[in-house]
Design an enzyme around this catalytic site. Structure first.
Site, mmCIF file in Angstrom:
data_model
loop_
_atom_site.group_PDB
_atom_site.id
_atom_site.type_symbol
_atom_site.label_atom_id
_atom_site.label_comp_id
_atom_site.label_asym_id
_atom_site.label_seq_id
_atom_site.Cartn_x
_atom_site.Cartn_y
_atom_site.Cartn_z
ATOM 1 N N ASP A 29 0.865 -1.181 0.000
ATOM 2 C CA ASP A 29 0.000 0.000 0.000
ATOM 3 C C ASP A 29 0.904 1.234 0.000
ATOM 4 O O ASP A 29 1.875 1.307 0.750
ATOM 5 C CB ASP A 29 -0.908 -0.003 1.229
ATOM 6 C CG ASP A 29 -2.031 1.017 1.111
ATOM 7 O OD1 ASP A 29 -3.202 0.608 1.137
ATOM 8 O OD2 ASP A 29 -1.742 2.235 1.007
ATOM 9 N N ILE A 30 0.570 2.193 -0.836
ATOM 10 C CA ILE A 30 1.402 3.389 -1.011
ATOM 11 C C ILE A 30 1.416 4.265 0.258
ATOM 12 O O ILE A 30 2.364 5.015 0.487
ATOM 13 C CB ILE A 30 0.908 4.176 -2.259
ATOM 14 C CG1 ILE A 30 2.012 5.009 -2.861
ATOM 15 C CG2 ILE A 30 -0.319 4.989 -1.979
ATOM 16 C CD1 ILE A 30 1.685 5.502 -4.277
ATOM 17 N N ASN A 85 -12.680 -3.144 2.711
ATOM 18 C CA ASN A 85 -13.646 -2.057 2.821
ATOM 19 C C ASN A 85 -14.678 -2.246 1.721
ATOM 20 O O ASN A 85 -14.328 -2.266 0.537
ATOM 21 C CB ASN A 85 -12.944 -0.703 2.685
ATOM 22 C CG ASN A 85 -11.962 -0.472 3.828
ATOM 23 O OD1 ASN A 85 -12.185 -0.896 4.949
ATOM 24 N ND2 ASN A 85 -10.868 0.202 3.534
ATOM 25 N N GLN A 92 -14.268 2.382 1.272
ATOM 26 C CA GLN A 92 -13.696 1.858 0.017
ATOM 27 C C GLN A 92 -13.494 3.014 -0.965
ATOM 28 O O GLN A 92 -14.455 3.618 -1.444
ATOM 29 C CB GLN A 92 -14.600 0.786 -0.614
ATOM 30 C CG GLN A 92 -13.941 0.156 -1.840
ATOM 31 C CD GLN A 92 -14.769 -0.966 -2.474
ATOM 32 O OE1 GLN A 92 -15.953 -1.126 -2.202
ATOM 33 N NE2 GLN A 92 -14.133 -1.728 -3.337
ATOM 34 N N HIS A 98 -10.162 -5.685 -3.092
ATOM 35 C CA HIS A 98 -8.819 -5.891 -2.538
ATOM 36 C C HIS A 98 -8.918 -6.112 -1.039
ATOM 37 O O HIS A 98 -9.804 -5.572 -0.385
ATOM 38 C CB HIS A 98 -7.916 -4.689 -2.826
ATOM 39 C CG HIS A 98 -8.467 -3.382 -2.330
ATOM 40 N ND1 HIS A 98 -9.442 -2.689 -3.004
ATOM 41 C CD2 HIS A 98 -8.190 -2.653 -1.229
ATOM 42 C CE1 HIS A 98 -9.737 -1.588 -2.344
ATOM 43 N NE2 HIS A 98 -8.999 -1.538 -1.255
ATOM 44 N N PHE A 99 -7.997 -6.893 -0.545
ATOM 45 C CA PHE A 99 -7.894 -7.115 0.890
ATOM 46 C C PHE A 99 -6.642 -6.424 1.400
ATOM 47 O O PHE A 99 -5.569 -6.542 0.799
ATOM 48 C CB PHE A 99 -7.836 -8.616 1.213
ATOM 49 C CG PHE A 99 -9.178 -9.278 1.086
ATOM 50 C CD1 PHE A 99 -10.002 -9.432 2.195
ATOM 51 C CD2 PHE A 99 -9.637 -9.718 -0.143
ATOM 52 C CE1 PHE A 99 -11.249 -10.022 2.078
ATOM 53 C CE2 PHE A 99 -10.892 -10.296 -0.273
ATOM 54 C CZ PHE A 99 -11.698 -10.451 0.834
ATOM 55 N N HIS A 100 -6.797 -5.716 2.506
ATOM 56 C CA HIS A 100 -5.648 -5.106 3.166
ATOM 57 C C HIS A 100 -5.100 -6.133 4.156
ATOM 58 O O HIS A 100 -5.875 -6.731 4.915
ATOM 59 C CB HIS A 100 -6.072 -3.890 3.999
ATOM 60 C CG HIS A 100 -6.619 -2.746 3.219
ATOM 61 N ND1 HIS A 100 -5.932 -1.564 3.064
ATOM 62 C CD2 HIS A 100 -7.796 -2.570 2.559
ATOM 63 C CE1 HIS A 100 -6.661 -0.714 2.348
ATOM 64 N NE2 HIS A 100 -7.801 -1.303 2.037
HETATM 65 P P1 AMP Z 1 -9.641 1.264 0.137
HETATM 66 O O1 AMP Z 1 -9.861 2.478 0.988
HETATM 67 O O2 AMP Z 1 -9.976 -0.021 0.839
HETATM 68 O O3 AMP Z 1 -10.273 1.383 -1.228
HETATM 69 O O4 AMP Z 1 -8.080 1.191 -0.042
HETATM 70 C C1 AMP Z 1 -7.389 1.695 -1.124
HETATM 71 C C2 AMP Z 1 -5.926 1.683 -0.755
HETATM 72 O O5 AMP Z 1 -5.171 1.804 -1.935
HETATM 73 C C3 AMP Z 1 -5.498 2.839 0.167
HETATM 74 O O6 AMP Z 1 -5.010 2.318 1.392
HETATM 75 C C4 AMP Z 1 -4.423 3.567 -0.643
HETATM 76 O O7 AMP Z 1 -3.337 3.990 0.155
HETATM 77 C C5 AMP Z 1 -3.994 2.493 -1.638
HETATM 78 N N1 AMP Z 1 -3.473 2.987 -2.902
HETATM 79 C C6 AMP Z 1 -4.017 3.919 -3.722
HETATM 80 N N2 AMP Z 1 -3.260 4.083 -4.831
HETATM 81 C C7 AMP Z 1 -2.227 3.218 -4.721
HETATM 82 C C8 AMP Z 1 -1.098 2.902 -5.545
HETATM 83 N N3 AMP Z 1 -0.898 3.515 -6.709
HETATM 84 N N4 AMP Z 1 -0.225 1.976 -5.102
HETATM 85 C C9 AMP Z 1 -0.423 1.352 -3.921
HETATM 86 N N5 AMP Z 1 -1.473 1.596 -3.102
HETATM 87 C C10 AMP Z 1 -2.364 2.527 -3.489
#
Ligand code: AMP
Ligand code: ZN
Length: 135
Positions: A29-30, A85, A92, A98-100
């Site tokens: 995750d970025i 989420n 979300q 996606h799973f964190h």
């Molecule tokens: P969600 O809130 O469950 O949709 O999570 C989306 C996640 O994607 C967030 O935690 C962001 O930090 C992550 N994210 C967004 N863009 C990128 C990217 N280019 N590379 C890696 N993670 C990302």
């Protein structure tokens, strides 16, 4: 399709990949909640749990399990939280399932949601409403 995760899967946007198989891709995750916070995404685009077919979900979960074990071994973490989420109201942001996986450590001060209590009769009524809606 203008989906960030589809672009990462296609290699159009860079990512720090940690795992890949036929069905899933995992990358850092970025904006990590903790060091090693990893996202495991389905290679096929589905918005969330409601529209991913069972077989694709099972394949995704197999990857989630592998990556979780890898995080424990590779980063020497004791445990992790798994989060999906589902829908914008639940946080979300990226509408691609996606799973964190969030590594946890003693005293990391990461607080999960506060819990409450049911009023008299509220749990029975709540359970009844959910039960009758499940198909
Ligand atoms: P969600 O809130 O469950 O949709 O999570 C989306 C996640 O994607 C967030 O935690 C962001 O930090 C992550 N994210 C967004 N863009 C990128 C990217 N280019 N590379 C890696 N993670 C990302
Ligand atoms: Zn997508």
């Amino acid at each position: 399709m203008n989906c960030i995760f589809c672009k990462i899967i296609a290699g159009e946007i860079p990512s720090f990949k940690v795992y890949e198989d036929e069905h899933a891709l995992a990358f850092l995750d970025i904006n990590p909640v903790a060091l090693g916070h990893t996202l495991v995404v389905s290679k096929k685009h589905f918005t969330n749990l409601e529209n991913i077919p069972e077989e694709d979900l099972c394949n995704l979960m197999v990857a989630v399990k592998k990556v979780g074990l890898g995080l424990k071994e590779g980063l020497d973490v004791e445990g992790y939280n798994l989060q999906e989420n589902n829908d914008p109201v639940a946080g979300q942001i990226i509408p691609h399932i996606h799973f964190h996986i969030v590594p946890r450590a003693e005293g990391d001060n990461l607080h999960l949601w506060p819990q409450g209590r049911y009023e008299e009769g509220e749990a029975e009524e709540t359970a009844r409403r959910i039960k009758q809606a499940i198909i």
